[in-house]
Scaffold this motif. Structure first.
Motif, PDB file in Angstrom:
ATOM      1  N   GLY A  27       0.846  -0.780  -0.260  1.00 16.67           N
ATOM      2  CA  GLY A  27      -0.130   0.321   0.341  1.00 16.67           C
ATOM      3  C   GLY A  27       1.100   1.029   0.184  1.00 16.67           C
ATOM      4  N   ASN A 179      -3.284   0.484  -2.836  1.00 14.93           N
ATOM      5  CA  ASN A 179      -3.933   0.367  -1.874  1.00 14.93           C
ATOM      6  C   ASN A 179      -5.511  -0.321  -1.776  1.00 14.93           C
ATOM      7  N   HIS A 182      -9.146   2.263  -2.053  1.00 16.26           N
ATOM      8  CA  HIS A 182      -8.665   3.730  -1.858  1.00 16.26           C
ATOM      9  C   HIS A 182     -10.191   4.617  -2.681  1.00 16.26           C
ATOM     10  N   ASN A 204     -11.256  -3.901   4.863  1.00 14.04           N
ATOM     11  CA  ASN A 204     -10.339  -4.155   4.816  1.00 14.04           C
ATOM     12  C   ASN A 204      -9.986  -6.045   6.022  1.00 14.04           C
ATOM     13  N   HIS A 238      -6.282   1.141  -8.607  1.00 12.85           N
ATOM     14  CA  HIS A 238      -5.038   0.325  -7.336  1.00 12.85           C
ATOM     15  C   HIS A 238      -5.406  -0.812  -6.531  1.00 12.85           C
ATOM     16  N   TYR A 239      -6.628  -1.444  -6.617  1.00 16.77           N
ATOM     17  CA  TYR A 239      -6.945  -2.607  -6.531  1.00 16.77           C
ATOM     18  C   TYR A 239      -6.540  -3.781  -7.305  1.00 16.77           C
ATOM     19  N   THR A 268      -6.484   2.845   2.970  1.00 14.70           N
ATOM     20  CA  THR A 268      -5.547   2.159   3.662  1.00 14.70           C
ATOM     21  C   THR A 268      -3.902   1.727   3.085  1.00 14.70           C
ATOM     22  N   MET A 269      -3.649   1.074   4.475  1.00 12.97           N
ATOM     23  CA  MET A 269      -1.743   1.202   3.261  1.00 12.97           C
ATOM     24  C   MET A 269      -2.237  -0.198   4.006  1.00 12.97           C
ATOM     25  N   THR A 270      -2.474  -1.289   3.891  1.00 16.36           N
ATOM     26  CA  THR A 270      -2.502  -2.879   4.525  1.00 16.36           C
ATOM     27  C   THR A 270      -1.960  -3.524   3.009  1.00 16.36           C
ATOM     28  N   SER A 271      -0.797  -3.943   3.606  1.00 20.12           N
ATOM     29  CA  SER A 271       0.325  -4.894   2.682  1.00 20.12           C
ATOM     30  C   SER A 271       0.552  -5.986   3.117  1.00 20.12           C
TER      31      SER A 271
END
Length: 276
Positions: A27, A179, A182, A204, A238-239, A268-271
């Motif tokens: 992200g 992201n 987003h 998320n 972004h997905y 979300t910055m979830t990586s």
């Protein structure tokens, strides 16, 4: 242009390794993460110390949407400042990592489902350099970008990613950059430093549960996940990088998350890290 003899020399030298490189979805968030020393950039720096040094990095960035599939094939890709309204300091950043024309040609040859154009005009956009400059600050690892064909659907991109698997066994770090959630139209400035709407948290967690379960089909067909998914993904750019990362997951490979934080209410910055 890369000569045939140079290409053969490259493929001879880039041998299969004893290990398989992990694959990442990162992200990337605000371009300011490229110059700020914050929790996200610190984790990117730490991550580079936890994994083998790659022979090269191949990034699928949310910010290179094209008709057809392209790969950067120049010796020295330019640093692209594809944003506006940020401090001059950010526009001054140059990330002078080399490219690798021979690797670009080999990558193009691996993809059988579509012709791949060797591109000499693009470079490294902020979906790439804002992350990689923290991971490899000496700019001594070749960096390439693979574009996202906007005329194709999610299943296509998930399947195309599988054709890149051999690169992981040759020491190439493949990274999707976007992201998971987003929605800039719904950003809350009151939550810009952390926090999310209820629907952001719900979707998320759903995304993460499906990733952990290796249940990728609902993620590919994300509209079936309900209104929260449609709020999270008002547009797909972004997905889709996430689907490239998931498409590269091998049998029984472990999954972990990092930078798992909501910001601005609707981001979300979830990586994701897949593999050792």
């Amino acid at each position: 242009m890369t000569t045939l003899s140079a290409f053969r020399k490259f493929t001879d030298e880039l041998q299969y390794q004893e290990y398989t490189m992990p694959v990442l979805f990162v992200g990337h968030g605000s371009p300011m993460n490229g110059i700020e020393d914050n929790e996200f950039s610190q984790r990117w720096t730490q991550l580079a110390q936890e994994i083998p040094v790659p022979k090269a990095v191949l990034v699928i960035s949310a910010h290179w949407f094209t008709r057809g599939t392209k790969i950067t094939a120049m010796d020295f890709p330019q640093t692209i400042h594809d944003f506006g309204g940020f401090p001059r300091e950010l526009f001054a950043v140059q990330y002078p990592a080399p490219g690798d024309a021979a690797l670009a040609q080999e990558t193009a040859s691996l993809i059988k489902t579509a012709p791949v154009e060797l591109d000499h005009d693009w470079g490294l956009d902020h979906g790439t350099w804002t992350i990689v400059r923290h991971m490899y600050p000496q700019a001594n690892v070749p960096v390439l970008q693979l574009s996202i064909d906007y005329t194709k659907g999610p299943q296509y991109h998930y399947e195309l990613a599988k054709e890149l698997t051999a690169l992981r066994r040759k020491g190439v770090l493949i990274m999707g950059s976007g992201n998971m959630v987003h929605n800039l139209r719904l950003v809350s400035w009151e939550m810009i430093n952390g926090g999310g709407y209820d629907w952001t948290h719900t979707i998320n967690e759903k995304f993460k549960d499906l990733i952990l379960a290796r249940d990728h089909q609902p993620l590919i067909n994300y509209p079936t996940l309900g209104k929260e998914a449609l709020l999270a993904i008002p547009t797909v750019e972004h997905y889709l990088p996430l689907l490239y990362t998931l498409g590269l997951q091998g049998q029984d490979e472990a999954v972990s998350f990092f930078n798992d934080k909501m910001v601005g209410g609707s981001l979300t910055m979830t990586s994701v890290k897949i593999g050792a």
